[in-house]
Each structure stands twice: as C-alpha cells, then as structure tokens.
Scaffold this motif. Structure first.
Motif, PDB file in Angstrom:
ATOM      1  N   GLU A   1     -45.848 -48.331  24.970  1.00 30.49           N
ATOM      2  CA  GLU A   1     -45.240 -47.000  25.078  1.00 30.49           C
ATOM      3  C   GLU A   1     -43.803 -47.095  25.585  1.00 30.49           C
ATOM      4  O   GLU A   1     -42.923 -46.357  25.114  1.00 30.49           O
ATOM      5  N   LEU A   2     -43.556 -47.986  26.551  1.00 31.52           N
ATOM      6  CA  LEU A   2     -42.190 -48.142  27.055  1.00 31.52           C
ATOM      7  C   LEU A   2     -41.252 -48.632  25.960  1.00 31.52           C
ATOM      8  O   LEU A   2     -40.138 -48.132  25.797  1.00 31.52           O
ATOM      9  N   VAL A   3     -41.714 -49.611  25.178  1.00 30.41           N
ATOM     10  CA  VAL A   3     -40.891 -50.141  24.090  1.00 30.41           C
ATOM     11  C   VAL A   3     -40.678 -49.080  23.019  1.00 30.41           C
ATOM     12  O   VAL A   3     -39.560 -48.915  22.493  1.00 30.41           O
ATOM     13  N   SER A   4     -41.731 -48.339  22.690  1.00 32.90           N
ATOM     14  CA  SER A   4     -41.627 -47.317  21.639  1.00 32.90           C
ATOM     15  C   SER A   4     -40.654 -46.211  22.025  1.00 32.90           C
ATOM     16  O   SER A   4     -39.945 -45.666  21.171  1.00 32.90           O
ATOM     17  N   ARG A   5     -40.616 -45.872  23.317  1.00 31.15           N
ATOM     18  CA  ARG A   5     -39.686 -44.822  23.755  1.00 31.15           C
ATOM     19  C   ARG A   5     -38.236 -45.260  23.604  1.00 31.15           C
ATOM     20  O   ARG A   5     -37.350 -44.447  23.361  1.00 31.15           O
ATOM     21  N   LYS A   6     -38.000 -46.562  23.731  1.00 31.55           N
ATOM     22  CA  LYS A   6     -36.625 -47.053  23.666  1.00 31.55           C
ATOM     23  C   LYS A   6     -36.162 -47.317  22.238  1.00 31.55           C
ATOM     24  O   LYS A   6     -35.032 -46.993  21.868  1.00 31.55           O
ATOM     25  N   ILE A   7     -37.015 -47.931  21.423  1.00 32.28           N
ATOM     26  CA  ILE A   7     -36.564 -48.340  20.088  1.00 32.28           C
ATOM     27  C   ILE A   7     -37.388 -47.728  18.961  1.00 32.28           C
ATOM     28  O   ILE A   7     -37.160 -48.029  17.786  1.00 32.28           O
ATOM     29  N   GLY A   8     -38.368 -46.863  19.299  1.00 34.30           N
ATOM     30  CA  GLY A   8     -39.185 -46.260  18.260  1.00 34.30           C
ATOM     31  C   GLY A   8     -40.417 -47.101  17.953  1.00 34.30           C
ATOM     32  O   GLY A   8     -40.591 -48.211  18.465  1.00 34.30           O
ATOM     33  N   GLU A   9     -41.261 -46.566  17.099  1.00 31.09           N
ATOM     34  CA  GLU A   9     -42.539 -47.201  16.777  1.00 31.09           C
ATOM     35  C   GLU A   9     -42.558 -47.673  15.334  1.00 31.09           C
ATOM     36  O   GLU A   9     -42.210 -46.913  14.424  1.00 31.09           O
ATOM     37  N   GLU A  10     -42.983 -48.899  15.117  1.00 34.00           N
ATOM     38  CA  GLU A  10     -43.113 -49.449  13.766  1.00 34.00           C
ATOM     39  C   GLU A  10     -44.599 -49.539  13.445  1.00 34.00           C
ATOM     40  O   GLU A  10     -45.332 -50.325  14.048  1.00 34.00           O
ATOM     41  N   PRO A  11     -45.099 -48.726  12.496  1.00 35.14           N
ATOM     42  CA  PRO A  11     -46.551 -48.643  12.256  1.00 35.14           C
ATOM     43  C   PRO A  11     -47.204 -49.993  11.981  1.00 35.14           C
ATOM     44  O   PRO A  11     -48.281 -50.288  12.503  1.00 35.14           O
ATOM     45  N   GLY A  12     -46.571 -50.831  11.142  1.00 31.99           N
ATOM     46  CA  GLY A  12     -47.178 -52.121  10.823  1.00 31.99           C
ATOM     47  C   GLY A  12     -47.403 -52.978  12.046  1.00 31.99           C
ATOM     48  O   GLY A  12     -48.464 -53.603  12.212  1.00 31.99           O
ATOM     49  N   GLY A  13     -46.416 -53.012  12.942  1.00 28.70           N
ATOM     50  CA  GLY A  13     -46.550 -53.790  14.167  1.00 28.70           C
ATOM     51  C   GLY A  13     -47.644 -53.251  15.077  1.00 28.70           C
ATOM     52  O   GLY A  13     -48.379 -54.021  15.706  1.00 28.70           O
ATOM     53  N   GLN A  14     -47.764 -51.925  15.148  1.00 27.10           N
ATOM     54  CA  GLN A  14     -48.790 -51.327  16.000  1.00 27.10           C
ATOM     55  C   GLN A  14     -50.192 -51.599  15.470  1.00 27.10           C
ATOM     56  O   GLN A  14     -51.132 -51.808  16.247  1.00 27.10           O
ATOM     57  N   ILE A  15     -50.337 -51.589  14.148  1.00 21.37           N
ATOM     58  CA  ILE A  15     -51.646 -51.895  13.556  1.00 21.37           C
ATOM     59  C   ILE A  15     -52.019 -53.342  13.835  1.00 21.37           C
ATOM     60  O   ILE A  15     -53.155 -53.652  14.211  1.00 21.37           O
ATOM     61  N   LEU A  16     -51.050 -54.241  13.676  1.00 23.89           N
ATOM     62  CA  LEU A  16     -51.308 -55.650  13.959  1.00 23.89           C
ATOM     63  C   LEU A  16     -51.641 -55.858  15.431  1.00 23.89           C
ATOM     64  O   LEU A  16     -52.528 -56.657  15.777  1.00 23.89           O
ATOM     65  N   LEU A  17     -50.965 -55.140  16.314  1.00 20.15           N
ATOM     66  CA  LEU A  17     -51.257 -55.237  17.746  1.00 20.15           C
ATOM     67  C   LEU A  17     -52.697 -54.828  18.032  1.00 20.15           C
ATOM     68  O   LEU A  17     -53.390 -55.475  18.820  1.00 20.15           O
ATOM     69  N   SER A  18     -53.151 -53.754  17.389  1.00 15.25           N
ATOM     70  CA  SER A  18     -54.530 -53.308  17.621  1.00 15.25           C
ATOM     71  C   SER A  18     -55.538 -54.365  17.170  1.00 15.25           C
ATOM     72  O   SER A  18     -56.618 -54.480  17.757  1.00 15.25           O
ATOM     73  N   LEU A  19     -55.202 -55.151  16.144  1.00 15.44           N
ATOM     74  CA  LEU A  19     -56.088 -56.217  15.691  1.00 15.44           C
ATOM     75  C   LEU A  19     -56.100 -57.394  16.665  1.00 15.44           C
ATOM     76  O   LEU A  19     -57.111 -58.105  16.792  1.00 15.44           O
ATOM     77  N   LEU A  20     -54.990 -57.615  17.358  1.00 14.57           N
ATOM     78  CA  LEU A  20     -54.899 -58.741  18.290  1.00 14.57           C
ATOM     79  C   LEU A  20     -55.528 -58.441  19.649  1.00 14.57           C
ATOM     80  O   LEU A  20     -55.942 -59.364  20.363  1.00 14.57           O
ATOM     81  N   LEU A  21     -55.593 -57.161  20.023  1.00 21.55           N
ATOM     82  CA  LEU A  21     -56.065 -56.801  21.359  1.00 21.55           C
ATOM     83  C   LEU A  21     -57.462 -57.334  21.684  1.00 21.55           C
ATOM     84  O   LEU A  21     -57.675 -57.890  22.779  1.00 21.55           O
ATOM     85  N   PRO A  22     -58.470 -57.165  20.798  1.00 24.25           N
ATOM     86  CA  PRO A  22     -59.803 -57.685  21.170  1.00 24.25           C
ATOM     87  C   PRO A  22     -59.815 -59.190  21.378  1.00 24.25           C
ATOM     88  O   PRO A  22     -60.528 -59.690  22.260  1.00 24.25           O
ATOM     89  N   PHE A  23     -59.034 -59.925  20.588  1.00 28.65           N
ATOM     90  CA  PHE A  23     -58.987 -61.373  20.771  1.00 28.65           C
ATOM     91  C   PHE A  23     -58.336 -61.734  22.108  1.00 28.65           C
ATOM     92  O   PHE A  23     -58.782 -62.666  22.797  1.00 28.65           O
ATOM     93  N   GLY A  24     -57.288 -61.000  22.476  1.00 23.34           N
ATOM     94  CA  GLY A  24     -56.630 -61.256  23.751  1.00 23.34           C
ATOM     95  C   GLY A  24     -57.560 -61.026  24.922  1.00 23.34           C
ATOM     96  O   GLY A  24     -57.637 -61.850  25.847  1.00 23.34           O
TER      97      GLY A  24
END
Length: 546
Positions: free
Chosen positions: A206-229
């Motif tokens: 959220e902090l990064v998105s407020r500063k530079i905006g949100e990139e949908p592809g990156g956010q989707i990939l992040l959601s896929l990585l979260l359970p593995f992390g």
C-alpha cells in the motif's frame, strides 16, 4: 526437458478429466477420473513420476490452502468454531489412538509406533478432496462450511501426531510434555507467521502503491508468491507451514475488505487464482494415480511382511481401516452433538436435533486426499543407524493410498443416497442482507454523484449538462433503491423481473459481441478495436453471470 514434458502431460490430463466427467452418464467425482487417468499414463509410459514429498508439499499445498482460507465464508467459521475445533483437534487424537491400536492388532508385524504414524496421517480430511466431492454431490452449505473449516485445521494436528509417532519409532521414546510443547509451537507459530507475513507485505504494498501507483500484473504475481513465502518462513522456523498458509489466506480475506486494490487487479487476480486452483487440484490427483501402479506392484512383498499368504488381505486391511475411520468419526460427531444439545438445554435454548442421516453424511464426507498422500511419503527409508530399513514403510504407503481411494468411492456413492430428500433446518436467507447492502451502496453512490456533479459544473457555462448527467445517474440508483426496499411478495416479484432483465441483457450482449466479431472478420474494424469492444462486452456479461 523431461520435467517440462511431464508437467504438460499432467495439465493435459486435468483438461481431459473435466471433459470425461461432463460426458459421463454417472455422477463420478472428478478426483476418481483424474486418478484413473494418472494410472493410465503410468501404464502407457511404463512408470510414474518420482514424487519428492517435500517438493510436493511446497508446490501444491501452500497456494491451495491459502486460497481455501481466503475464500471460505468467515461467518460459517465463526458460527461453528466450537464444532470445527472439536473435529480438527479432538477427533484427530481420538482417531490416532483408535485406528492406531486397530492397525497394530490387525498387523502385528507393524510396530505400534508405525501404526500410530499411519493412523495419524489418515486422520486429517482433505479440503481439496472435500471441495472436489461437493462439486458433484450437493452437500448442505452449513455442513460444507464445517467440513472445509475442519479440513483446513486438522492437517497440522495430524501431521504433528505423525511426526511424534515417527520419532518414537526411530528412537523408541516418547514424551507427552515435549509433544504438547512442540504442538503449541508449530500451531501458534505457524498462525502468527501467516498473519504477520500478509500484514507486513500488504502494508508495504500500500505504501508503494500510494507513491508510484499500482501495476495489476505485479499485484497478481505478488498474491501468488505470498502463500509460498508464509509457508517457507514457517518451515524455516520449524513451525507449521500448512497453518501459516491457511492463516495467511484468512488474513488476506480481511485485508481485502479494505478495498485498496484496483478493480482490474481484483478481476484479473480472481481469474488467475481460479485457473491455478483448477490446475493444481487436478494435478494432485493425476499424480496420485501415477503413483498407484508402483504402490500396488509391491503387494506380494507387502503380503509376505504381514505374515499372510493371499493378497486379498491387503483389501481387508484397507476396508477395515476405512470402516474404523467412519465409525470413530460417527461416534465423535454423535457424542459432540449430545454435548451441544445438553449445553443448549441448560441455557434454555431450543435446538432442532439433526436427523441421523445427516450425522452419517458428515461421517462419510471425511474424505482423505493430498495431505495423506504427501504425508505418508515422508516416512523415512531407514532407521537412525542409517542401514536398518524403516519397518513396514511400503505397507503403510499402500494402506494410506487404499484409504484415499476407498474414501473417495464411498463418499461418492454414499453421500447422494444419504442426502436425498433429507429434511434440513432452513439455511440462513441472505436476500434481505443483500438487498440492504445494495440499498446502502446506492445511497452512497447518489451522495457521491450529487456532490461531484455540482463540483464539476461549478463556474462553467454548461453546468446544466453536468446536472442533467448526474440526475440521470441518480435516477438509476433511486430505481435500484425502490426495487430492493420491497419485502414479501413484492420483493419476490422484483427478483423475478430482475431475472427476466438479466436474461434479456445477456442475450443482447451476446448479439453485440457476435456483431463485433462479424465486423472484425470482414475487416470493417481494426483488430485492437475489436478486442477492446469484445472485452467491454465480456466484462458486462461477467457481471450478469456471477
């Protein structure tokens, strides 16, 4: 190259399984079809995939358990939390003791510690298998929520019990004090890590998105990585990676309610996760089918180990274990219900007693699946001395595989019979709740349009145009408020009219899309224009088909 080919063949088998299930005149559950396809692949190729349990756990379980925790209805979890905890903790220990002693009595050649390890790994129900069964067998919603909640939590208790039993088999010692302490560390640590990972990562996002905006592809990939992390961090700290993935998913569902993600991110993320769920669910059972021939091929040696002379005893063992699992589960559910009714009576509450068939259905629905398969394959090959083979390892693997197959078959056949024409307490009706939410949202939209249209037209010579646009939009929302504010027969009439409007809109949207495709084929519009227009129609159609 070989690994890539294997992966592609698995995915092709998953696709074919869905087609076979639709063509099948019988309501055969998808997992059974996928197991059969996996066995066929192993027969054609001359052998199955060499399955590494740790890799299996890492690749398949974190994303699927994360998604189940993310999407499971929290209302059901909180409402039936007592029942779920009784099943996820108490029933597992009860099953380990009962089934472990039975296995040791049936097969004296199997040491008691190994029998307890086998009982522990067949005690957890599997959320993936339960979901797959429910796709073809209509299970009552409340029962389904209880089964899903139980299966999400009992994995950790079953695996922990197995870990203690294996340690006892290797060392010959067992400490109840150490077992309780280890269980608490695994469970509480895993839950805390799952919650912490999601909270920290989403705050940073959220902090990064407020500063530079949100990139949908990156956010989707992040959601896929979260359970593995979450899973890897928990395992690194010797906590339960499974509970970390589940708690991460549940936390994600609460974080999502803050509404910080873009609409395009949510739509794309949902589509990606649906695909991941379909592919991984199917691949698990196809892989299991590939393992079956190699497991069954060792039957002769396994029979020799048990001291019997005929392979039919293997089937006897599998059936006996399944009967014991269902009997213990039925007994636990019945006793738990009696205590619930007793406590309700002492509080002066009137609780409708569920029919016996529903209790039997809850017992049959305890399907085993991926957790049991992966867990049993983690049994060590040798004892601590590095040379002595681990006792009855192949036999334990065969029995666990048999329990998975038989539990799927019994649930597929028995549940439709038990649930047919079953009178159940009425489910909670969410129509009024939904109508109230739509009315509240429409009022919020009217307030926003009213203020924004005035601000947009302020100081402009064409301010009346903005007012006209605002009035037209507010009229649409006022019509929605009027329709969803009705009750009784009037509300039912509105729902019927809305259904008719939905069907007409879908027909109109499909006609629009067909026309866009026709214009594209005739080169009347450019390809990028056609794709844009068709995507607009697709998004609108999705709205009316959810």
């Amino acid at each position: 190259m070989e690994s890539i080919t294997i992966g592609l063949v698995l995915l092709l088998a998953v696709v074919l399984s869905g087609t076979v299930a639709r063509f099948s005149p019988l309501p055969i559950p998808l997992p059974l079809i996928q197991i059969a396809l996996g066995a066929a692949i192993a027969g054609v190729t001359g052998g199955g995939v060499k399955l590494e349990p740790d890799i299996f756990f890492l690749l398949f379980l974190p994303p699927l358990l994360f998604l189940d925790g993310w999407r499971i209805p929290k209302e059901g979890l909180l409402r039936d939390k007592g029942v779920i905890l009784e099943l996820a903790l108490g029933l597992v220990v009860f099953t380990v003791l009962g089934v472990g002693l039975l296995i040791h009595w049936l097969i004296p050649a199997m040491p008691l510690a190994v029998a307890f390890a086998l009982a522990a790994i067949v005690s957890p129900t599997d959320p993936i298998a339960v979901s797959a069964i429910s796709a073809r067998v209509p299970i009552p919603k409340r029962l389904m929520h209880i089964l899903e909640g139980e299966s999400l939590l009992n994995d950790a208790s079953g695996l922990v019990c197995m870990r203690f039993a294996v340690a006892a088999a290797l060392t010959g010692t067992f400490s109840v004090f150490n077992a309780v302490g280890t269980f608490l560390w695994l469970a509480l640590g895993g839950i805390a890590i799952g919650v912490g990972v999601i909270f920290v990562v989403m705050k940073a996002k959220e902090l990064v998105s407020r500063k530079i905006g949100e990139e949908p592809g990156g956010q989707i990939l992040l959601s896929l990585l979260l359970p593995f992390g979450a899973y890897l961090l928990a395992e690194h700290l010797h906590c339960s990676g499974i509970l970390a993935a589940v708690s991460a998913g549940i936390t994600m569902s609460y974080i999502e309610l803050r509404g910080k993600a873009l609409a395009t991110t949510r739509v794309g993320r949902g589509a990606v996760w649906d695909t991941v769920q379909f592919a991984l669910n199917g691949a698990i059972f196809v892989l299991f089918g590939e393992q079956l021939p190699s497991i069954v091929s060792g039957a002769a040696r396994i029979v020799t180990e048990t001291g019997h002379l005929h392979p039919i005893w293997l089937l006897v063992y599998v059936i006996a274990i399944n009967v014991a699992l269902m009997a213990l589960r039925f007994s636990w559910v019945w006793i738990s219900l009696r205590f619930t009714l007793f406590r309700a009576a002492r509080r002066g509450e009137e609780v409708r007693r569920p029919p016996l068939r529903l209790l039997a259905a809850a017992s049959l629905a305890g399907v085993r699946g991926a957790i049991t398969l992966a867990g049993i394959l983690t049994l060590p090959f040798v004892m601590n001395d590095g040379t002595t083979p681990f006792p009855a390892r192949d036999l334990a693997i065969f029995l666990a595989a048999g329990v998975i197959v038989v539990s799927l078959i019994v649930a597929s056949i028995g549940l439709p019979f038990l649930l047919a024409n079953l009178e159940l307490p009425p489910e909670l009706d969410h129509h009024q709740e939904e109508d109230a939410a739509r009315v509240a949202a429409a009022k919020a939209a009217i307030r926003m349009i009213d203020g924004m249209s005035d601000a947009m037209g302020e100081g402009r010579t064409d301010a009346d145009r903005y007012s006209e646009i605002g009035a037209r939009l507010m009229a649409y929302y006022r019509q929605r408020i009027e329709g969803h504010s009705k009750t009784g027969e009037d509300a039912e009439t509105v729902r019927k009219l809305e259904e008719a409007e939905r069907r007409l809109r879908l027909a109109a949207l499909r006609a629009e899309r067909d026309e866009y495709y026709r214009l594209g084929r005739k080169n009347k519009i450019a390809d990028d224009v056609a794709r844009k227009l068709v995507r607009e129609i697709d998004l609108l159609e999705t709205r009316f088909t959810i």
